[in-house]
Write a protein that holds these residues in place. Structure first.
Motif, short mmCIF file in Angstrom:
data_model
loop_
_atom_site.label_atom_id
_atom_site.label_comp_id
_atom_site.label_asym_id
_atom_site.label_seq_id
_atom_site.Cartn_x
_atom_site.Cartn_y
_atom_site.Cartn_z
N GLU A 52 6.80 -1.45 1.69
CA GLU A 52 6.15 -2.32 2.74
C GLU A 52 4.72 -2.36 1.75
N ASN A 53 3.87 -3.31 1.59
CA ASN A 53 2.68 -3.32 0.93
C ASN A 53 1.67 -3.84 1.88
N ALA A 54 1.58 -3.49 3.14
CA ALA A 54 0.48 -3.75 3.95
C ALA A 54 -0.12 -2.27 4.52
N ASP A 55 0.76 -1.47 4.71
CA ASP A 55 0.14 0.16 5.19
C ASP A 55 0.31 0.92 4.10
N PRO A 56 -0.66 1.39 3.44
CA PRO A 56 -0.43 2.63 2.49
C PRO A 56 0.06 3.78 3.26
N ASP A 57 0.02 3.91 4.43
CA ASP A 57 0.72 5.19 4.91
C ASP A 57 2.08 5.15 4.73
N VAL A 58 2.72 4.20 4.74
CA VAL A 58 4.16 3.99 4.54
C VAL A 58 4.60 5.04 2.95
N ARG A 59 3.69 4.42 2.03
CA ARG A 59 4.01 5.09 0.94
C ARG A 59 3.60 6.60 0.79
N HIS A 60 2.47 6.89 1.37
CA HIS A 60 2.11 8.37 1.62
C HIS A 60 3.08 9.19 2.29
N ASP A 61 3.91 8.56 3.44
CA ASP A 61 4.92 9.28 4.19
C ASP A 61 5.95 9.54 3.38
N LEU A 62 6.33 8.37 2.61
CA LEU A 62 7.55 8.40 1.64
C LEU A 62 7.35 9.68 0.64
#
Length: 138
Positions: A52-62
């Protein structure tokens, strides 16, 4: 037609770097309007992901999940020649993807509206990473 280039990125250390614009630029340069784009990172402690490129929280959570799954400095790891993040970085790479293949349509990577291509650095310190991009099509 086959088109290939090598890109070099300086990662800031553990985390993700959006490389979508760089990949899209190469697709445009290649002149291919329909085909495939293969992206490969030439390292054993970094990987690629379509995320996902919209919410940086996704990459943080990964990243948070990966830290929980494969902690640095775990005493069960024998290979720690380059520090406590050495073996954990190798494991993270094996669990993820060193390469991605995406379709090309209309002279660009045909990504979903919320998708981006990311370099995922698994080492804690800054690194230089080489990525080979191969574009095949017409």
């Amino acid at each position: 037609m086959v088109f290939q280039r090598t890109l070099t990125f300086k990662s800031p250390g553990r985390g993700t770097t959006n490389i979508t614009p760089d990949i899209q630029e190469l697709v445009a340069e290649s002149g291919v309007s329909t085909g495939t784009c293969h992206v490969f990172v030439q390292h054993t402690s970094a990987s690629l992901m379509l995320c996902e490129n919209a919410d940086p929280d996704v990459r943080h959570d990964l990243e948070t999940f990966m830290q929980h799954l494969v902690p640095d400095g775990d005493p069960m790891f024998r290979h720690q020649d380059e520090g406590p993040d050495d073996m954990s970085a190798h494991i993270r790479t094996v669990l993820t993807n060193p390469d991605l293949t995406v379709p090309i349509s209309g002279a660009q990577c045909d990504l979903g509206i919320w998708q981006g291509i990311y370099l995922w650095e698994h080492r804690t310190h800054q690194q230089r990473r080489r990525i080979i991009v191969t574009i095949i099509g017409e």
